[in-house]
Structures are given as structure tokens and as C-alpha cells.
Design a protein around this motif. Sequence first.
Motif, PDB file in Angstrom:
ATOM      1  N   SER A 294      12.507   2.811  -6.045  1.00  0.00           N
ATOM      2  CA  SER A 294      11.253   3.328  -6.596  1.00  0.00           C
ATOM      3  C   SER A 294      10.627   2.389  -7.620  1.00  0.00           C
ATOM      4  CB  SER A 294      11.476   4.705  -7.207  1.00  0.00           C
ATOM      5  OG  SER A 294      12.444   4.604  -8.223  1.00  0.00           O
ATOM      6  N   THR A 295      11.305   1.246  -7.893  1.00  0.00           N
ATOM      7  CA  THR A 295      10.670   0.246  -8.761  1.00  0.00           C
ATOM      8  C   THR A 295       9.904  -0.728  -7.871  1.00  0.00           C
ATOM      9  OG1 THR A 295      12.492  -1.341  -8.640  1.00  0.00           O
ATOM     10  CG2 THR A 295      12.634   0.370 -10.364  1.00  0.00           C
ATOM     11  N   PRO A 296       8.860  -1.375  -8.407  1.00  0.00           N
ATOM     12  CA  PRO A 296       8.095  -2.320  -7.578  1.00  0.00           C
ATOM     13  C   PRO A 296       8.984  -3.421  -6.981  1.00  0.00           C
ATOM     14  CG  PRO A 296       6.944  -1.898  -9.620  1.00  0.00           C
ATOM     15  CD  PRO A 296       8.274  -1.224  -9.754  1.00  0.00           C
ATOM     16  N   ALA A 297       9.869  -4.000  -7.837  1.00  0.00           N
ATOM     17  CA  ALA A 297      10.729  -5.083  -7.349  1.00  0.00           C
ATOM     18  C   ALA A 297      11.681  -4.572  -6.269  1.00  0.00           C
ATOM     19  CB  ALA A 297      11.519  -5.687  -8.504  1.00  0.00           C
ATOM     20  N   GLY A 298      12.286  -3.416  -6.513  1.00  0.00           N
ATOM     21  CA  GLY A 298      13.232  -2.845  -5.548  1.00  0.00           C
ATOM     22  C   GLY A 298      12.564  -2.550  -4.223  1.00  0.00           C
ATOM     23  N   TRP A 299      11.369  -1.956  -4.276  1.00  0.00           N
ATOM     24  CA  TRP A 299      10.636  -1.631  -3.040  1.00  0.00           C
ATOM     25  C   TRP A 299      10.282  -2.896  -2.235  1.00  0.00           C
ATOM     26  CZ3 TRP A 299       9.789   1.615   0.568  1.00  0.00           C
ATOM     27  CH2 TRP A 299       8.650   1.547   1.369  1.00  0.00           C
ATOM     28  N   LEU A 300       9.742  -3.900  -2.932  1.00  0.00           N
ATOM     29  CA  LEU A 300       9.386  -5.137  -2.229  1.00  0.00           C
ATOM     30  C   LEU A 300      10.629  -5.841  -1.692  1.00  0.00           C
ATOM     31  CD1 LEU A 300       6.533  -6.661  -4.439  1.00  0.00           C
ATOM     32  CD2 LEU A 300       6.327  -5.590  -2.198  1.00  0.00           C
ATOM     33  N   ASN A 301      11.730  -5.730  -2.436  1.00  0.00           N
ATOM     34  CA  ASN A 301      12.960  -6.385  -1.968  1.00  0.00           C
ATOM     35  C   ASN A 301      13.464  -5.753  -0.680  1.00  0.00           C
ATOM     36  OD1 ASN A 301      13.218  -8.375  -3.862  1.00  0.00           O
ATOM     37  ND2 ASN A 301      14.476  -7.163  -5.250  1.00  0.00           N
ATOM     38  N   ILE A 302      13.554  -4.422  -0.707  1.00  0.00           N
ATOM     39  CA  ILE A 302      14.140  -3.776   0.479  1.00  0.00           C
ATOM     40  C   ILE A 302      13.231  -3.894   1.692  1.00  0.00           C
ATOM     41  CG2 ILE A 302      13.293  -1.403   0.116  1.00  0.00           C
ATOM     42  CD1 ILE A 302      16.284  -0.643   0.905  1.00  0.00           C
ATOM     43  N   GLU A 303      11.925  -3.920   1.462  1.00  0.00           N
ATOM     44  CA  GLU A 303      11.008  -3.953   2.608  1.00  0.00           C
ATOM     45  C   GLU A 303      10.684  -5.370   3.103  1.00  0.00           C
ATOM     46  OE1 GLU A 303       9.843  -1.543   4.521  1.00  0.00           O
ATOM     47  OE2 GLU A 303      11.075  -0.127   3.387  1.00  0.00           O
TER      48      GLU A 303
ATOM     49  N   THR B  58       0.826  -1.223   0.000  1.00  0.00           N
ATOM     50  CA  THR B  58       0.000   0.000   0.000  1.00  0.00           C
ATOM     51  C   THR B  58       0.856   1.267   0.000  1.00  0.00           C
ATOM     52  OG1 THR B  58      -0.104   0.062   2.413  1.00  0.00           O
ATOM     53  CG2 THR B  58      -1.892  -1.124   1.280  1.00  0.00           C
ATOM     54  N   MET B  59       2.081   1.154   0.496  1.00  0.00           N
ATOM     55  CA  MET B  59       2.961   2.335   0.568  1.00  0.00           C
ATOM     56  C   MET B  59       3.639   2.639  -0.764  1.00  0.00           C
ATOM     57  SD  MET B  59       4.991   1.657   4.090  1.00  0.00           S
ATOM     58  CE  MET B  59       4.213   0.742   5.369  1.00  0.00           C
ATOM     59  N   TYR B  60       3.614   1.682  -1.669  1.00  0.00           N
ATOM     60  CA  TYR B  60       4.417   1.827  -2.869  1.00  0.00           C
ATOM     61  C   TYR B  60       4.047   3.059  -3.718  1.00  0.00           C
ATOM     62  CZ  TYR B  60       6.644   1.170  -7.310  1.00  0.00           C
ATOM     63  OH  TYR B  60       7.386   1.416  -8.440  1.00  0.00           O
ATOM     64  N   PRO B  61       2.765   3.360  -3.946  1.00  0.00           N
ATOM     65  CA  PRO B  61       2.446   4.541  -4.785  1.00  0.00           C
ATOM     66  C   PRO B  61       3.130   5.808  -4.271  1.00  0.00           C
ATOM     67  CG  PRO B  61       0.484   3.226  -4.442  1.00  0.00           C
ATOM     68  CD  PRO B  61       1.534   2.632  -3.563  1.00  0.00           C
ATOM     69  N   ALA B  62       3.179   6.005  -2.945  1.00  0.00           N
ATOM     70  CA  ALA B  62       3.821   7.197  -2.381  1.00  0.00           C
ATOM     71  C   ALA B  62       5.332   7.170  -2.619  1.00  0.00           C
ATOM     72  CB  ALA B  62       3.529   7.281  -0.882  1.00  0.00           C
ATOM     73  N   VAL B  63       5.908   5.991  -2.477  1.00  0.00           N
ATOM     74  CA  VAL B  63       7.359   5.845  -2.681  1.00  0.00           C
ATOM     75  C   VAL B  63       7.701   6.121  -4.141  1.00  0.00           C
ATOM     76  CG1 VAL B  63       9.282   4.186  -2.643  1.00  0.00           C
ATOM     77  CG2 VAL B  63       7.622   4.190  -0.800  1.00  0.00           C
TER      78      VAL B  63
ATOM     79  N   GLU C 103       6.169   7.989  -6.152  1.00  0.00           N
ATOM     80  CA  GLU C 103       6.033   9.422  -6.402  1.00  0.00           C
ATOM     81  C   GLU C 103       7.280  10.178  -5.942  1.00  0.00           C
ATOM     82  OE1 GLU C 103       2.648  12.182  -4.882  1.00  0.00           O
ATOM     83  OE2 GLU C 103       1.774  10.558  -6.078  1.00  0.00           O
ATOM     84  N   ALA C 104       7.799   9.767  -4.787  1.00  0.00           N
ATOM     85  CA  ALA C 104       8.996  10.439  -4.264  1.00  0.00           C
ATOM     86  C   ALA C 104      10.210  10.149  -5.151  1.00  0.00           C
ATOM     87  CB  ALA C 104       9.269   9.977  -2.842  1.00  0.00           C
ATOM     88  N   GLY C 105      10.173   8.986  -5.802  1.00  0.00           N
ATOM     89  CA  GLY C 105      11.124   8.627  -6.842  1.00  0.00           C
ATOM     90  C   GLY C 105      12.580   8.734  -6.487  1.00  0.00           C
ATOM     91  N   GLU C 106      13.281   9.620  -7.210  1.00  0.00           N
ATOM     92  CA  GLU C 106      14.741   9.670  -7.174  1.00  0.00           C
ATOM     93  C   GLU C 106      15.323   9.916  -5.786  1.00  0.00           C
ATOM     94  OE1 GLU C 106      16.863   8.777  -9.616  1.00  0.00           O
ATOM     95  OE2 GLU C 106      14.954   8.161 -10.493  1.00  0.00           O
ATOM     96  N   GLY C 107      14.559  10.678  -4.957  1.00  0.00           N
ATOM     97  CA  GLY C 107      15.081  11.000  -3.611  1.00  0.00           C
ATOM     98  C   GLY C 107      15.429   9.739  -2.847  1.00  0.00           C
ATOM     99  N   PHE C 108      14.515   8.745  -2.896  1.00  0.00           N
ATOM    100  CA  PHE C 108      14.758   7.473  -2.205  1.00  0.00           C
ATOM    101  C   PHE C 108      15.920   6.725  -2.852  1.00  0.00           C
ATOM    102  CE2 PHE C 108      10.344   7.579  -0.469  1.00  0.00           C
ATOM    103  CZ  PHE C 108      10.695   7.412   0.855  1.00  0.00           C
TER     104      PHE C 108
END
Lengths: 271, 295
Positions: free
Chosen positions: A70-79, A33-38, A40-45
Amino acid sequence: MLSRILTKAIYDQKRSLIYWNLGTVLLVFLVMTMYPAVQEAGEGFNDLMDALPEEMKALFYGGSSDVGISTPAGWLNIEVYGLMLPFILIIYGIINAVNSIAGEESNGTLELLVTTPISRVQIAIEKFLAILLGMIVISSLYTLTVILFKNSFEMNSLQSSVIISAGFEVFTLAIGYTAISFAIGAITGNKGLTLGLSFLITIVSYLWNGFHKFLPDVLESTNNLSLFKYYSSIDTSNTSIDITELLVVSGLSLIVVSISIAIFKNRDLTT
Amino acid sequence: MTSAIKIENLTKYYGKFKALSSLNLEVDTNTIYAFIGPNGAGKTTTIRTLLGMLNPTEGTVSVLGQHPTQKNTGMFNKIGYLPGELSMYDKLTGNELLKFFGNLKNITDWKYVNELVERLNCEPTKKIKTLSKGNKQKFGLVLAFMHKPELLILDEPTSGLDPFLQQTTIELVQESKNTGATVFLSSHIFSEIDKVAETVGFIKEGELIVEEELEVLKSNAVKTIEIEFKDAPPATLFDSMGNVQKVEAENNSIKLNVTGSLDSVIKEISNYEVLNIISEEPSLEDLFMNYYESK
């Protein structure tokens, strides 16, 4: 005959299995659920993560090449896939492996069980199968959660085959450490020792794999002994299950478990 | 008569500690054998070796004609076992526990299981963890008897039970014997062993110091008798009898310790007018203590 000890072992896991599944599915869902916000923040993260040393990235991303947060795979991996899910499944496997033979032996309940017409080999096999079944249920449910909700949270680009492949990666990794734990329990019959050694081996091999580059040259390649080296979490280049890896780890686990059962079959019980 | 249990030169080490030392023991089929000894004497080690939980360091063990190894697990269909330190699945109810073990033991006669539950006044709907030690022990007894085994190995069977249930347990043991079963019983309660045992074995520091039929053991044991004469008997009376020891002589009464048969004493006193004879049969506890202290 097969169903009796197996059924009881599954019954023993019943309540904990429900809570572990609820917790895991909820965790995965919340992260999604947090991914859309992440996104959006994009490059900063991404800049923040890029600043980390390679070894640290490997620890968090689980060896995947998908490290862009900021990619779906990257976000799910790190979290979740990089650290949380493997450890959730490993801990589940270890706890149940410890409770199966070593736990029953330490509690004294094994005494009544081994004086029934059921052989120790059958007792051990059915107990191990019950643990595997529990792990399959947990792996399946969180994999299904990601597949079902990925489109709802702007993760459309993530292929289902990649998610299934990652689910198998986690499962394969967890089987290995569960088998080691089961084997220690079957050989020693000591619950405390089995629990302590199992977590020690898991944590040391995780850290060893992450920090092996800091070790002297002669020790650098020793991370080949860590199962975490072969784990790759969500990798968008993996659209199919790594059958070779699954078979190698499963085969090695089977050998470890078989040897331990052969020892358990003939050794003195400690209770 | 064939042997239900045969132990030959059994030695067991735990590391450097010698728990059993060249133990030889034989239990005839369809008898009740009481295995007696203090804590740490080797009773539980012997029982666990009989059940294949421990491997002998030296010697051999045969139970119902088979070695208790993992090749012969089918023999456990014929053995009922009650551990001395009973641990059961706390999360199960009594009914679930009986169902689980009943299935493992291939029980078909559930009516008999229910009869046992009623006789022992079990509480089958409660979870095991909520039961007292005595109430858990009742389920342990049901598990041991439920499949009508040919051999019962009972380690402290009445531990934690009230006197009524102790009696019921003794009755169950006797009934099993009457239907052809062999019972190998370990207990600290001499009175209950005295009621049922046919043969006793005393174990001390891993060695069997006595193995004998209880009746023979008692008849050969030192008995105390007190004889009251009408007139004071001669002071030298009984002096020439080797199996008699004068303990006390007061007025017209004499107290004697007699080893073995009383026949010679009875013949000797028949020449005098006797008012009363009080004979105290030695208890099993006395026998045990005498043997234990003398060895």
C-alpha cells in the motif's frame, strides 16, 4: 566513420524501440493509475503479501526493503520494478544483442559488412553502443513517466531521486545480461544458440537468486553469481545512484564484451 | 608481372574435414582468372580465405600484396566482392543499401554508381525484400563494382540474371579489366567464362588440378577434326603420328582426335586432294570434364 554502422544499427531498432517504449510507458502509467484504489484498500493487500514466504517476496519485490504493497514504492515494486521492468529491458537488450553479430552472421549479411574497410572491432563496438542507446532511451522514458505522474496518483511521498536511482538499478542489471548475450553471439556467431543460452542464463540466475535458500548449505552463497542479487528496485533508502554497483557491473560487462570482440576479431566466420 | 593474388600451400580444415589441401594459386595483375570446380570443391572456402573471413589452417594468402587480416582492413577499399550466396539487408530500399555501403567504402563518385544502377536496370526505390533473386543480384553487382576496385572477386556473378544482364555483367568485367583491374571469377556457366577468362584454374576436392592460360589449354587440348577427301585415302594414313588418334573412317572421310598442334596433320594431308575440313575447338566445358575425369 563512427556514425555509419551506429546509425544503421539504431535505424534497425527504430520501429521496435518505438513499440517497446510505448508499451513500457503505458504499463507504468496504468499501474500508477491503480495506486489510489490500492492505497485505499490498505492493510488487506498488505496482509495478503505478508503471508508469502520471504523468498517469494524477494522474487516479486526485487530485493527492496519496501515491501508494503500500500506504499507507493511497494506498489510500483510488486507491479513493475520487481519483475516486469527488469525483464522488459533485459529481453530488449538480449533480442538486439542476438540480432547484432550472431543475427547478421546467421543471415549472411555480415559477409558484405566485413569486406568493407571497417574493422570487425569497430563493427562490434558500434553495434553494442546502439543497443545501449536504445536501452538508455527506454529506461529514461519510463523513469520520466513515474516522475511526471507520481503526484497525480497520490505518490507524492516518492522522491524523484529514489525513482532515478531505481531506473539506474534496472539499467545496470539489464546491461549485464545484454553483455553476456552479446558476448555469446560474438563468440559463436550462432543466432539460435545465442538466444537460447541468453534466456537460459537470465532465467536460471533469477530463479537461483530467489530460491538459493532452499539449496544445500554449500550452494547457498552461489547466488552471489547472479546479478539479480545486487538489484534492489525502488528502495526509499536509496536516494542516490549506487555508483559502485553501476561501475562494477558496467566494468564486468565491458570485460566480457571486450574479450568476446577480441575473439570475434580473429575467428572464422560461420556463414 | 606482379601478382594480385598469391596463395601458397593453403590448407583448410573444418574440424576433421579437409576443405583445401596445399593449394597453390597465383593471379597476375590485370588478368581475368576463372576459378572452376563443382559444388563442394573448395571454391568458396578459397574466396573466403582470400577475404579474411576464414583463417588458413596452414599456408599463406596474399591479396594485393597484403595478408587479409584485421590489421589490413584498408585493403578492402581496393576489393570488390560479390558473394555466391548473396544476403542483403531486406528492410532497406536499394537506394538506402547503396548509400550505406557507399559510405562505408568512402565512395565519392556517385555518378558512376548511378550509371551502374541504370545499366543493370536496378529498382532502387523498392525494398530489398520485395525483389526477386535476379534483381537482388543486380544490387550485389553494383556493390562489387561501385568503388572501381583494383581487384574484383566475383562468385557466380550472373546467377539469376537474364541473358541481357549476363551480357552486361560480362561487359562490366571486361571494362574493369581494360581499366587495369584484376578479376577473380568463379562460375558454373562455362560459356561466360569462355568469353572473358584469360587464365583458368580447375579445383577438385580442395586441390588445384590445372592452372593454365585458356588459349594454351585449348591449343594443347584434344581437338576433333573431320577431313573429307576426294578419293579414299590409304588405310595407314596417320598411323605413324603419335598425337593423332583415328576415331572413325567412313568412305572418303576420316574423323581424328588430335592432341596439340594441327601442323603435322595439315602437312600429311597436303599430298591428297581434300574437299573439306571441319575442326571443332574444344569448349571450356569439354576441357574441364576431360581434366576432371582424368585426375
